[in-house]
Scaffold this motif. Sequence first.
Motif, mmCIF file in Angstrom:
data_model
loop_
_atom_site.group_PDB
_atom_site.id
_atom_site.type_symbol
_atom_site.label_atom_id
_atom_site.label_comp_id
_atom_site.label_asym_id
_atom_site.label_seq_id
_atom_site.Cartn_x
_atom_site.Cartn_y
_atom_site.Cartn_z
ATOM 1 N N LEU A 78 6.675 5.617 -3.942
ATOM 2 C CA LEU A 78 6.684 6.117 -5.324
ATOM 3 C C LEU A 78 6.860 4.995 -6.342
ATOM 4 O O LEU A 78 6.409 5.108 -7.473
ATOM 5 C CB LEU A 78 7.781 7.169 -5.487
ATOM 6 N N GLU A 79 7.516 3.916 -5.941
ATOM 7 C CA GLU A 79 7.622 2.753 -6.830
ATOM 8 C C GLU A 79 6.247 2.124 -7.059
ATOM 9 O O GLU A 79 5.922 1.692 -8.157
ATOM 10 C CB GLU A 79 8.578 1.717 -6.226
ATOM 11 N N ILE A 80 5.453 2.088 -5.980
ATOM 12 C CA ILE A 80 4.119 1.490 -6.086
ATOM 13 C C ILE A 80 3.152 2.452 -6.778
ATOM 14 O O ILE A 80 2.352 2.055 -7.623
ATOM 15 C CB ILE A 80 3.585 1.124 -4.684
ATOM 16 N N ASP A 81 3.242 3.731 -6.395
ATOM 17 C CA ASP A 81 2.364 4.746 -6.968
ATOM 18 C C ASP A 81 3.158 6.031 -7.224
ATOM 19 O O ASP A 81 3.319 6.852 -6.322
ATOM 20 C CB ASP A 81 1.188 5.029 -6.024
ATOM 21 N N PRO A 82 3.653 6.213 -8.449
ATOM 22 C CA PRO A 82 4.469 7.399 -8.761
ATOM 23 C C PRO A 82 3.727 8.719 -8.563
ATOM 24 O O PRO A 82 4.356 9.774 -8.485
ATOM 25 C CB PRO A 82 4.815 7.192 -10.248
ATOM 26 N N ASN A 140 0.836 -1.197 0.000
ATOM 27 C CA ASN A 140 0.000 0.000 0.000
ATOM 28 C C ASN A 140 0.876 1.254 0.000
ATOM 29 O O ASN A 140 1.626 1.483 0.951
ATOM 30 C CB ASN A 140 -0.924 -0.001 1.221
ATOM 31 N N PRO A 141 0.793 2.093 -1.045
ATOM 32 C CA PRO A 141 1.676 3.264 -1.127
ATOM 33 C C PRO A 141 1.387 4.308 -0.056
ATOM 34 O O PRO A 141 2.293 5.024 0.380
ATOM 35 C CB PRO A 141 1.383 3.810 -2.530
ATOM 36 N N ILE A 142 0.132 4.400 0.369
ATOM 37 C CA ILE A 142 -0.225 5.399 1.384
ATOM 38 C C ILE A 142 0.481 5.096 2.705
ATOM 39 O O ILE A 142 0.993 6.001 3.374
ATOM 40 C CB ILE A 142 -1.755 5.440 1.585
ATOM 41 N N CYS A 143 0.514 3.821 3.079
ATOM 42 C CA CYS A 143 1.181 3.426 4.330
ATOM 43 C C CYS A 143 2.662 3.784 4.283
ATOM 44 O O CYS A 143 3.218 4.339 5.243
ATOM 45 C CB CYS A 143 1.005 1.927 4.571
#
Length: 318
Positions: free
Chosen positions: A258-262, A230-233
């Motif tokens: 950023l790798e999970i969600d740029p 989870n990028p938010i975590c």
Amino acid sequence: MQVNRGLFKLDLVDHHAILGVPLDADAKQVRKRYLKIARKLHPDSLRTASDEQKQQASELLSKLVNPAYEVLSQEKASVEHKVSLRLKGEQLQKQPALLALSTEQSKKVANSNNIDYEYANALKQLILEQYESLDTVLEAIGEISELNAVYVMRQGGAPAPAENKSASTPAAQGTAATADNSTVRMKSASERREELINSFINRAKEFEYKGNFSRAIVELREAVKAHPQNPICHAELGRMYMRSNQLKMAGIHTKRALEIDPKNQTAADVKKKLDAHAKHLGKNPPDSNTPPATGVRGVPKKPGGGLFGGLFGGKKGK
């Protein structure tokens, strides 16, 4: 002399509810509250009371108040009791239907975004008159225990339990119960996951607001452990590490977010600040694989003042 509400209903003697102290009360708070209750229940304070009332006070003191104080005043027993509370909280997370809410205070805590504040405020009101009338002591203990049960459940990120509402007819009650159960069954796995993530983040922000960054980091680490993709975590953990001046860890989790969600804005903002700080110090960003700038004989240059003491803390006086 039994209480059948809140945590008592789950076969746990709620010593905190008996004394009317918060679940995070320390030994000093426990002793102060115990002495106040003991004075109220002492025969010298009940000179005008009937023999029946004196007997009632004596039983409250010997069967409930004294045993509660013995547990909460001893470190080992208190720790064991807190473990039991945590387990009951986990049980309520899995079976929220076990807890039916009957007071406005517990409903507020169940639905609050700031449970620590609502819990403390509700408890403060309840303990004011907890031992003022011998006839209502058990009822007051039950109300406080219900409040405690909601709190330990919410601390684990469980959804709010159903309110204990009465319907006009038994048939209506059955319909309402069926509707509630259907709602729970229809909740998707992604919705439940989002609720859990939000609970970790909300608790972390509560600790952050109090300036307790270490506890906030613990909450967010648990969130990352439970939801590693989870990028938010990761972004929130990176931000909190930055606030506590642990730049290397901040860089690691910011990079992962950023790798999970740029497009994650929180992670992007943190990275921007980390990069600016590294540039100010003449070093590589914390998430870079290249070695830091070195001084004489390859000795790394010392940073000047930390994250908020250098670029973000203004110039030092000459």
